[in-house]
Design an enzyme around this catalytic site. Structure first.
Site, PDB file in Angstrom:
ATOM      1  N   ASP A 191       0.860  -1.180   0.000  1.00 18.57           N
ATOM      2  CA  ASP A 191       0.000   0.000   0.000  1.00 18.57           C
ATOM      3  C   ASP A 191       0.896   1.229   0.000  1.00 18.57           C
ATOM      4  OD1 ASP A 191      -2.613   1.397   0.359  1.00 18.57           O
ATOM      5  OD2 ASP A 191      -1.684   2.012   2.238  1.00 18.57           O
ATOM      6  N   GLU A 275      -1.456  -1.374  -5.894  1.00 16.14           N
ATOM      7  CA  GLU A 275      -2.711  -0.764  -6.277  1.00 16.14           C
ATOM      8  C   GLU A 275      -2.459   0.116  -7.500  1.00 16.14           C
ATOM      9  OE1 GLU A 275      -6.343   0.938  -3.543  1.00 16.14           O
ATOM     10  OE2 GLU A 275      -4.291   1.272  -2.966  1.00 16.14           O
ATOM     11  N   ASP A 356      -3.329   1.442   6.794  1.00 17.90           N
ATOM     12  CA  ASP A 356      -2.445   1.107   5.673  1.00 17.90           C
ATOM     13  C   ASP A 356      -2.127  -0.384   5.623  1.00 17.90           C
ATOM     14  OD1 ASP A 356      -2.450   3.787   5.080  1.00 17.90           O
ATOM     15  OD2 ASP A 356      -0.612   4.196   6.199  1.00 17.90           O
TER      16      ASP A 356
END
Ligand SMILES: [Zn+2]
Length: 418
Positions: A191, A275, A356
């Site tokens: 992340d 991501e 996170d």
């Protein structure tokens, strides 16, 4: 696969003069050819064949008084310049027809003596690597090189670049066979964040590199000095180089840091999941913009090329995946939360989450599910990637700050802990 190896070179004073001459000649050839192609297109929509173009802007031009000095530099560099123009046109047409992905590429433009970055290329015929480690360039001589690492194979071309801070680099293109690392069974979800650089699904954290902030003071001072110098003066040019050098130092150490991080991640994991961030829409605050806009895109690019080279897998989880809304323990979707909430408790199973770390775990699960799914394997229920989901999370999506949307705090269903 083609890789670039770049290192500093240190031409002597006279070699610098020879390089400056070659930069100039390559630029003139490029511009002459571009003007001819533009004129031909305007006259009758025709394209001059590359051979004919080379004859008129190099071979024939040398015989004229106006261009006789073209004979004083390497013809290989001039031919490479024409090939670069060809490539620029090809990129433009491919982009226009949709064959080339990414941002639209414009028509080639004329080069200027005042461009801050000067470059020229030599093909295999224009350079040689000496046994003593020096780089021999046609009509320029043996140039001293600071090798940061040995080249894995014979390079097929070299580009010489003079950057705005006055440094010379040689960038070699090398064709290497991908060498696969021994297979591992470790996988990791990452992340990328604003408070820390990245949080991994195994709980490790990569802290934000602080070089930019450290260098900022020096940069500001240099910038201030530059603004005080008189326009067009020699001192102004000197101050401008100083600013460029300060910027270059920051860029170098950031790149170095990023290489180290990505090499380690690819070395330690068989699969890395990230991501898909909308980097261009992200600018939140000045620092976030300057650190991350360049940073995240480069981070991903490095991960992807190293994975290809070493036989690892990279999975990109779609932008719409609600990585911060799902509970990584039970899969319950808890709704969007403002960025300020760093910790929350799942309203279904009650587990306390670090925002996170929870996101990284969800990215890992989603990436893994997608990978296994692609191979025909089982999919863990509850974490399949929703392809058409609404982008709702504040701050990490393009339309997060679009006016007229409901205030986000009203949607919070998770229980804020702090
Ligand atoms: Zn839960």
């Amino acid at each position: 696969m083609h890789l670039r190896y770049s290192c500093r070179i240190y031409p002597t004073k006279s070699q610098q003069q020879a390089l400056a001459r070659t930069f100039g000649c390559a630029r003139v050839v490029y511009n002459d050819a571009l003007a001819l192609r533009k004129a031909a297109w305007k006259a009758d929509r025709s394209k001059i064949p590359t051979g004919a173009l080379a004859k008129s802007v190099i071979t024939d031009a040398k015989k004229t008084d106006a261009r006789s000095w073209l004979g004083s530099v390497s013809v290989d560099a001039l031919q490479s310049s024409l090939r670069d123009l060809d490539t620029a046109y090809r990129n433009y047409f491919d982009s226009k027809s949709g064959k080339r992905a990414g941002h639209p590429v414009g028509l080639p433009v004329f080069k200027s003596r005042k461009d801050s970055r000067q470059s020229l290329r030599f093909s295999r015929n224009g350079f040689r690597l000496r046994g003593n480690g020096k780089l021999n360039l046609a009509r320029i001589g043996d140039v001293r090189v600071r090798w940061s690492r040995p080249l894995p194979a014979d390079p097929s071309s070299v580009t010489i670049v003079l950057d705005p801070s006055g440094r010379y680099r040689a960038s070699f293109v090398v064709d290497v066979e991908p060498g696969y690392l021994p297979e591992l069974d470790t996988e990791i979800g990452i992340d990328l964040g604003l408070t820390t650089y990245a949080v991994m699904s195994d709980g490790t954290v990569i802290d934000n590199p602080r070089f930019l902030r450290k260098a900022e003071r020096r940069l500001k001072a240099a910038q201030r000095e530059l603004s005080r110098k008189a326009m067009g003066s020699k001192n102004r040019a000197k101050a401008r180089r100083k600013v460029a050098r300060a910027h270059a130092r920051v860029a170098d150490s950031r790149m170095d840091w990023m290489h180290k991080q990505t090499t380690r991640l690819i070395g330690e994991n068989q699969a890395v999941y990230l991501e898909d961030l909308n980097v261009r829409g992200l600018g939140r605050g000045r620092l976030a913009k300057s650190v991350h806009d360049a940073g995240w895109a480069t981070f991903r690019r490095l991960i992807e090329y190293k994975a290809a080279r070493y036989g690892r897998t990279v999975g990109i989880v779609p932008r719409a995946f609600p990585s911060s809304q799902l509970c990584s323990e039970c899969g319950h979707r808890d709704g969007p939360k403002p960025l300020a909430i760093r910790e929350w408790a799942c309203s279904a199973c009650g587990v306390l989450h670090d925002r996170d770390l929870n996101a990284a775990r969800n990215i890992l699960a989603a990436g893994r599910a997608d990978r296994l799914n692609a191979c025909g394997g089982p999919v863990r229920p509850g974490v399949a990637i929703p392809r058409q989901a609404q982008p709702v999370e504040t701050g990490t999506h393009r339309n997060a700050s679009r006016p007229g949307r409901k205030p986000r705090a009203a949607n919070v269903t998770g229980i804020p802990v702090q």
